[in-house]
Design an enzyme around this catalytic site. Structure first.
Site, PDB file in Angstrom:
ATOM      1  N   LYS A 143     -31.201 -34.718  -2.524  1.00 41.41           N
ATOM      2  CA  LYS A 143     -31.751 -34.595  -3.909  1.00 41.41           C
ATOM      3  C   LYS A 143     -32.426 -35.886  -4.223  1.00 41.41           C
ATOM      4  O   LYS A 143     -32.211 -37.068  -4.155  1.00 41.41           O
ATOM      5  CB  LYS A 143     -30.317 -34.969  -4.839  1.00 41.41           C
ATOM      6  CG  LYS A 143     -30.770 -34.664  -6.055  1.00 41.41           C
ATOM      7  CD  LYS A 143     -29.277 -34.222  -7.157  1.00 41.41           C
ATOM      8  CE  LYS A 143     -28.588 -35.307  -7.310  1.00 41.41           C
ATOM      9  NZ  LYS A 143     -27.462 -35.212  -8.317  1.00 41.41           N
TER      10      LYS A 143
ATOM     11  N   ASP B 265     -18.741 -33.202 -16.101  1.00 40.57           N
ATOM     12  CA  ASP B 265     -19.624 -32.103 -16.180  1.00 40.57           C
ATOM     13  C   ASP B 265     -19.493 -30.803 -15.128  1.00 40.57           C
ATOM     14  O   ASP B 265     -20.370 -30.648 -14.418  1.00 40.57           O
ATOM     15  CB  ASP B 265     -21.328 -32.755 -15.719  1.00 40.57           C
ATOM     16  CG  ASP B 265     -22.453 -31.751 -16.046  1.00 40.57           C
ATOM     17  OD1 ASP B 265     -22.150 -30.808 -16.882  1.00 40.57           O
ATOM     18  OD2 ASP B 265     -23.593 -32.244 -15.703  1.00 40.57           O
TER      19      ASP B 265
END
Length: 762
Positions: free
Chosen positions: A487, A587
């Site tokens: 990422k 989240d």
């Protein structure tokens, strides 16, 4: 009024105003005479400021240093001294921000300081000796910074009031000084992830109050000193990933309170001592990657609270104790690559296999018995047969069978290698181009950086498998054959302190937590020109993608979907109830649940995760993905674990329905509208309705729990521990056929079909 006319107390307040942290929009503005009435300010009886606690709503990036709680505020700037203006300050917490420069020596003037937390702030330079003058300091946390390589400053060992000392991943080099014996009040000591060499000093045994000792991921040699076994208050002992040797003596029996024991990846020999069985509070045993011999003590199976057992890559012989199937809470088992023989015992009562009607069992996790040539298991055979029989088009299987076998072997090898955590601090001991992931466990990624660039052709878009708001995800196959996901922060976002902080936050949490359903972080690189995180590669991508792809959605049958929901629940149960202090993800969404090749779920993206402070209100800015955020956050901004519970309920319903339950959630405020709506009508129509009673029963059970989790009232939602208990409860037959069960019955829990169980595997 001139500066000369101001009282010392008003000067303190003025220092806060000048720092840029006190909002003029507060009721009393910047009137220093009203300082004790300002939001987040605490004063003593004399009117002197002792603590400032500003919620994230008051965190303004790009400002100068200020003495206050600013944890996870996405702040940047320099840690500038205020010349001791706030001399009465007791708590300073600026953790999880990005601070330029070094620790100013002037911090030593804050003589009343009790707690100093500068963890994960990107600080550089030396650890100033002036910190050693803070004799009232009880908590000192400096982990995750880039300090100059060197030993722990000798003067820090003079802080005899310390209860907590955290210097993990601080660039410490050299042996542990025997002077640590002076810290007799110490309860938590973390020196993980450094380059500490030499042996463990025998003086460690003088720290009689020690509860947590983390010396993992260093270069320690020699044996464990016998004095360590005098630490009878120890609950957590992690000596993993060093070069320790010798055997485990019977004296370990003295550690009666031990719940976490990791000696992973050392050179320990001898038998696994039987006295481990006397440590009845053990939940985690990690003895893998050593040279233990002999048989597995059957008495280990008497440790009813055991959650994690790793004995892999040793020289163990004999059979696997049949009683291991009685470890109801066991969530992770690894006995691979030993010399075990005989049959794999019945594991139907554990969480390692799912047994279905007719004796068929589907293996849903990696094979914990691989590499033991003498072992046999009917379950492994039947699971392979079951997977083959479940194929919809046998013709294609015959055509692509060789390809499937090859791919499966490659994927399994990938997953297996990623589980064997390599030593993270041998930067100077390995060649520069071997691609070993352990080299990434430092701040500049010197060893493997070139291999990362080569594997992705300098992050060429051809290797990109996903693009997000602030970063892209790439697939990379390293020279060693390991496949990882990267990422990478976009260049513009890399210069934004908020995104930088999110990266650091994710590193912080994923290096401290361990769970089979939480994505594994293999390393990171925090170069300004190239910032990326390295994860275990997930072949199937996100749950969101799989639910919306017609082919993949069909592959996810009802049993797989139920297991995905259970895996998510176990991960959240671990974060909320087995982490101390508790962690709230904040989240949870279908985009942040990743699936491997077997559709096993892994909770990911901890960039906004937050530790719950049980003594504060935990107010925060609203973060998360729209459609998954708990309704109470809109008006209270108070984070609790029940926010994750709500998000979990939304994802659970989404998994059953095959789409986001937006319309259904809007109807919950009017229960009468659900009377005529049947569960069968909202389930994913792409899958045929379940024909087996067991599957139908499980669907009703999961749906009932999902609706309980999305209750508009946070207090009425179950905890994740209660959800996990329900998943393990004994179920009775359905009172009605599936086609007759309404959503109203589920919301009212009229279809509750489980009997309470005391077991909650996390």
């Amino acid at each position: 009024m001139s500066t000369a006319d101001q009282s010392p107390l008003e000067s303190e307040a003025k220092a806060l105003v000048q720092s840029g942290r006190c909002s003029t929009s507060r009721p009393y503005g910047n009137d220093t005479s009203q300082r004790c009435k300002w939001h987040g300010i605490s004063c003593n009886a004399a009117g002197s400021i002792t603590k400032t606690i500003l919620s994230d709503a008051f965190c303004l990036s790009g400002r100068e240093w200020v003495v206050e709680y600013m944890s996870s505020c996405n702040s940047s700037g320099e840690l500038l001294p205020r010349r001791g203006s706030l001399t009465q300050l007791e708590v300073l917490d600026i953790s999880n921000n990005y601070i330029n420069g070094s620790i100013p020596p002037q911090l030593g003037r804050l003589e009343k300081l009790v707690s100093l937390n500068l963890s994960w702030t990107g600080l550089t330079g030396p650890i100033p000796p002036s910190l050693g003058t803070l004799t009232n300091l009880r908590h000192l946390q400096l982990s995750g910074n880039q300090f100059d390589a060197g030993p722990v400053p000798q003067i820090l060992w003079n802080l005899t009031a310390l209860v907590t000392l955290s210097l993990a991943q601080c660039g410490i080099v050299g042996p542990i000084s025997s002077a640590l014996a002076q810290l007799t009040n110490l309860q938590s000591l973390s020196l993980s992830g450094n380059q500490i060499n030499g042996s463990i000093p025998s003086e460690i045994g003088l720290l009689s109050n020690l509860v947590e000792l983390y010396l993992d991921n260093n270069m320690l040699v020699g044996s464990i000193p016998n004095s360590l076994y005098n630490l009878t208050n120890l609950k957590c002992l992690d000596l993993g990933y060093n070069e320790l040797e010798g055997s485990i003596p019977p004296d370990i029996e003295n550690l009666k309170n031990l719940s976490f024991l990791s000696l992973t990846d050392n050179s320990f020999t001898g038998h696994i001592p039987l006295v481990l069985c006397h440590l009845t509070k053990l939940k985690y045993i990690g003895l893998g990657l050593n040279q233990f011999s002999g048989s597995i003590p059957s008495c280990l199976c008497n440790l009813e609270g055991l959650i994690w057992l790793d004995l892999s890559q040793n020289r163990l012989t004999g059979s696997i104790p049949a009683q291991i199937g009685k470890l109801y809470r066991l969530s992770y088992l690894n006995l691979s690559f030993n010399q075990l023989s005989g049959s794999v015992p019945d594991l139907s009562s554990t969480n390692l296999y799912i047994y279905e009607a007719g004796g068929v069992c589907n293996k849903i996790y990696f094979d914990p018995f691989e590499g033991n040539e003498g072992l046999s298991s009917p379950c492994i055979t039947s699971s392979r047969t079951s997977r083959a029989n479940n194929s919809k088009i046998s013709h294609y299987i015959k055509i692509f069978l060789p390809f499937v076998i090859f791919s499966a072997f490659s994927i399994l090898s990938c997953l297996l290698f990623s589980r064997f955590k390599t030593k993270n601090n041998r930067v100077g001991e390995q060649p520069a181009k071997n691609g070993d992931l352990c080299s990434i466990w430092n701040y500049d990624g010197k060893i493997a950086y070139e291999d990362i660039i080569a594997a992705t052709e300098d992050f060429d878009f051809r290797y990109c498998i996903g693009v997000g708001t602030y970063g892209s995800v790439y697939r990379a196959e390293l020279p060693s054959g390991k496949v990882v996901a990267l990422k990478k922060l976009h260049r513009l976002e890399a210069e934004n302190p908020a995104f930088d902080n999110s990266f650091r936050n994710e590193i912080k949490f994923l290096t401290e937590i361990r769970h089979r359903n939480i994505v594994k972080l293999h390393g990171f690189c925090l170069h300004r020109r190239s910032m990326f995180l390295i994860y275990e590669y997930m072949e199937k991508g996100s749950l969101f993608y799989n639910l919306r792809d017609e082919v993949e959605a069909l592959e996810m049958d009802w049993t797989k979907r139920i297991e995905i929901i259970k895996g998510m629940a176990h991960a959240l149960c671990y974060l909320h109830h087995d982490c101390s202090p508790p962690i709230v993800h904040r989240d949870i969404s279908s985009n942040n649940v990743l699936l491997n090749s077997s559709f096993e779920p892994f909770v990911a993206d901890f960039g906004t995760a937050r530790i719950l402070d049980m003594d504060s209100s935990n107010h925060t800015l609203v973060v998360g993905t729209p459609g998954y955020i708990a309704p109470e956050l809109a008006y209270t901004m108070a984070v609790t674990e029940k926010c994750d519970v709500y998000s979990f309920g939304v994802v659970a319903l989404e998994t059953l329905m095959g789409k986001h339950p937006e319309e259904l959630l809007s109807l919950l405020s009017s229960p009468t509208s659900l009377v005529n709506m049947k569960l069968i009508d909202v389930l994913d129509s792409r899958l045929s309705p379940p024909t087996r009673q067991l599957v139908a029963r499980n669907l009703v059970h999961v749906a009932t729990l999902a609706f309980a989790c999305v209750n508009q009232q946070a207090k009425s939602r179950p905890t994740m521990k209660e959800v996990c208990k329900e998943f393990l409860s004994r179920q009775t037959s359905l009172s009605f056929p599936l086609r007759m069960i309404s959503l109203s019955q589920l919301v009212k829990q009229e279809m509750h079909i489980g009997e309470s169980s005391e077991i909650c595997p996390v």
